[in-house]
Design a protein around this motif. Structure first.
Motif: not given
Length: 107
Positions: A75-89
Motif C-alpha cells: 500500500s506504500e507509495d513506490t515513487k521514492q523507493m523506485m527513485s532510490s533503486f534507480m539512483l543506486s543502479i
C-alpha cells in the motif's frame, strides 16, 4: 446415537474468525521502520558511490534498495523507493564507467 462400537459424534468446533492484522493507523508502534531506514541508507550510499567513486558504496546501495523493496508494504507509495533503486543502479553504472577495473577490496 450408535451402538457400543459406533464412534462418538464430535461436536462442532466453536466459531473461528478470520485473522485480521491490527490497523497501524490506530497503533503506530506496529509499523516496521526497516524499509524507510534501508531507503535512506541506500540513498546515502548511492551518493557516496557517485561522489567519491567508491564501488563498494554503490553495491551496498543496491543491496539496501533491495531490502527496502522486499520489506515494504504494497500500500506504500513506490515513487521514492523506485527513485532510490534507480539512483543506486546509476551509482554502480557510473562507477564502473569511470573505472572499469574490478572492484578492489577496501582493506
Amino acid at each position: 446415537p450408535g451402538g457400543p462400537g459406533a464412534p462418538a459424534r464430535l461436536t462442532e468446533p466453536p466459531f473461528s474468525a478470520r485473522y485480521k492484522p491490527p490497523a497501524t493507523e490506530t497503533n503506530p508502534a506496529l509499523e516496521d521502520p526497516t524499509p524507510d531506514y534501508m531507503n535512506l541508507l541506500g540513498m546515502v550510499f548511492s551518493m557516496c558511490g557517485l561522489m567519491l567513486k567508491l564501488k563498494w558504496c554503490a553495491w551496498i546501495a543496491v543491496y539496501c534498495s533491495f531490502i527496502s523493496f522486499a520489506n515494504s508494504r504494497s500500500s506504500e507509495d513506490t515513487k521514492q523507493m523506485m527513485s532510490s533503486f534507480m539512483l543506486s543502479i546509476s551509482a554502480v553504472v557510473m562507477s564502473y564507467l569511470q573505472n572499469p577495473q574490478p572492484m578492489s577490496p577496501p582493506w
